[in-house]
Scaffold this active site. Structure first.
Site, short mmCIF file in Angstrom:
data_model
loop_
_atom_site.label_atom_id
_atom_site.label_comp_id
_atom_site.label_asym_id
_atom_site.label_seq_id
_atom_site.Cartn_x
_atom_site.Cartn_y
_atom_site.Cartn_z
N ALA A 59 0.80 -1.23 0.00
CA ALA A 59 0.00 0.00 0.00
C ALA A 59 0.83 1.29 0.00
O ALA A 59 0.64 2.17 -0.85
CB ALA A 59 -0.94 -0.03 1.21
N ASP A 246 -4.41 -2.56 3.28
CA ASP A 246 -4.39 -1.78 2.04
C ASP A 246 -5.43 -0.67 2.07
O ASP A 246 -5.35 0.29 1.31
CB ASP A 246 -4.63 -2.70 0.85
CG ASP A 246 -3.53 -3.73 0.76
OD1 ASP A 246 -3.65 -4.78 1.42
OD2 ASP A 246 -2.53 -3.46 0.09
N LYS A 258 -4.50 -8.38 2.42
CA LYS A 258 -4.25 -9.50 1.52
C LYS A 258 -5.18 -10.68 1.81
O LYS A 258 -5.43 -11.01 2.96
CB LYS A 258 -2.78 -9.92 1.65
CG LYS A 258 -2.33 -11.05 0.77
CD LYS A 258 -2.63 -10.87 -0.69
CE LYS A 258 -2.03 -9.64 -1.30
NZ LYS A 258 -2.64 -9.27 -2.60
#
Ligand code: MRU
Length: 368
Positions: A59, A246, A258
């Site tokens: 990110a 993220d 993830k």
């Protein structure tokens, strides 16, 4: 972070910018852990492709890459016509914004740059402001990660066995990492602990990137198959989970990370193991109201149906694993609800996920 490449220890940032040549410099992460190589990206379209193709990923790192790519794109504009320049700005923004959908950091970084360049009166001034702003984003990312380390280090004691998923390390940011920052800070304090790195299929960021980083830092670690975490938790071999994110919703405390993170959070909850998420401020989405609306990237099925590796002859090669007649689904991320999360480690301290909104002024003004 200091890494040893071909016998020489050197400090690298994962993302950098060469002002003279107007190029973005990236570590080619698809080659790790087998080869360490810095590549030069020549224009903003290629920078967007580098994000999509995951030369750079994670990110914060794609946030900084988008910021530099934005400045790079603006710098390439020739002329003084502000109306034409604005059309160009919109095109550069859209190209980079479309590169990957789930992480919010690129959008946060570029929207901030757009606010900043509004203060410029000429094309040249706006170009200069964009570049300064991109440098500032990269510096802030590094500073925020260091601060995450300071706050998170207290969670890791001598003998703690930590599980982490994917790579929310130095490679996923500009420096230090988010989930790894508490580990590096605890190591600086002389603590000895052990890290289990989830392999993180399909792209194996845990096995290839996190394991490489921890080995570089001399931190005790082992790679485990994604399916092994539940078994180790049941046997009392994991004390703490720290992952990255993220996109974390400031309004609800939901965490996109993830694929497989949600499964680990459910398991940790069942086994009463503290589950922490480490994020800089740029990973917080203050606008979106529901986790279900987070855009989840669907990646190509080939990632699930096979794997990349290095042959004994030194060649990087893809091998098919799955049955030839079968297809695959490949969602890249999942969303973990706040009730499964013990705390969010931020540059401003550790908060309960539902406390983010109440503390937004403090979080938004975090310096380091
Ligand atoms: O697909 P990636 O490798 O870009 O995914 C990003 C990640 O590495 C993880 O989701 C990570 O835990 C958060 S990014 C700091």
């Amino acid at each position: 972070m200091n890494v040893t490449v071909r016998g020489r220890k050197r400090h690298y940032r994962t993302v950098a910018f060469d002002e003279k040549s107007n190029e973005v410099l990236l570590i080619e992460q698809r080659l790790l852990p087998h080869e360490f190589k810095v590549v030069r990206i020549k224009n903003y379209r290629a920078t967007a492709r580098a994000i999509t193709d995951m030369i750079v990923r994670g990110a914060g790192a794609i946030g900084a890459t988008a910021a530099y790519g934005f400045a790079q794109g603006l710098n390439a504009f020739r002329g003084k016509d502000l109306a034409k320049f604005q059309v160009h700005v919109d095109r550069v923004f859209k190209t980079l914004a479309d590169a990957r959908p789930t992480a919010v950091d690129p959008m946060n970084a570029m929207k901030d740059l757009i606010r900043q360049i509004n203060a410029g009166e000429s094309v040249l001034e706006k170009q200069e402001i964009a570049l300064l702003g991109a440098h500032a984003f990269a510096d802030e990312d590094a500073n925020h990660c260091r601060a995450i380390g300071r706050h998170g280090a207290k969670l890791i004691r001598n003998g703690t066995r930590v599980l982490t998923h994917c790579n929310a390390g130095w490679l996923a940011f500009v420096d230090f990492g988010s989930a790894t920052a508490p580990m590096y800070a605890a190591q600086e304090k002389g603590r000895k602990f052990h890290v289990f790195c989830d392999e993180t299929r399909p792209r194996a960021q845990g096995a290839s990137l996190t394991a490489w980083e921890l080995a570089q830092q001399g931190i005790s670690h082992e790679v485990i198959a994604d399916n092994a975490a539940g078994h180790l938790m049941q046997r009392g071999e994991i004390d703490l989970v720290i992952v990255g994110s993220d996109r974390t919703l400031g309004r609800t405390g939901e965490v996109a990370n993830k694929i497989g993170t949600y499964t680990k959070a459910v398991l940790a909850h069942r086994h009463k193991i503290p589950f922490y998420v480490a994020i800089p401020e740029s990973t917080i989405d203050w606008e979106l109201k529901r986790g279900i609306d987070i855009p989840i990237e669907d990646r190509h099925e080939s990632e699930v149906l096979g794997a990349w590796g290095k042959t004994s002859g030194g060649r990087r090669e893809y091998v098919r694993i799955a049955n030839h007649a079968s297809g695959a689904r490949n969602p890249g991320f999942d969303v973990t609800p706040p009730e499964l999360i013990t705390g969010i480690i931020t540059p401003s301290g550790i908060f309960k996920p539902r406390e983010l909104w109440r503390n937004r002024a403090k979080l938004q003004s975090a310096t380091d």
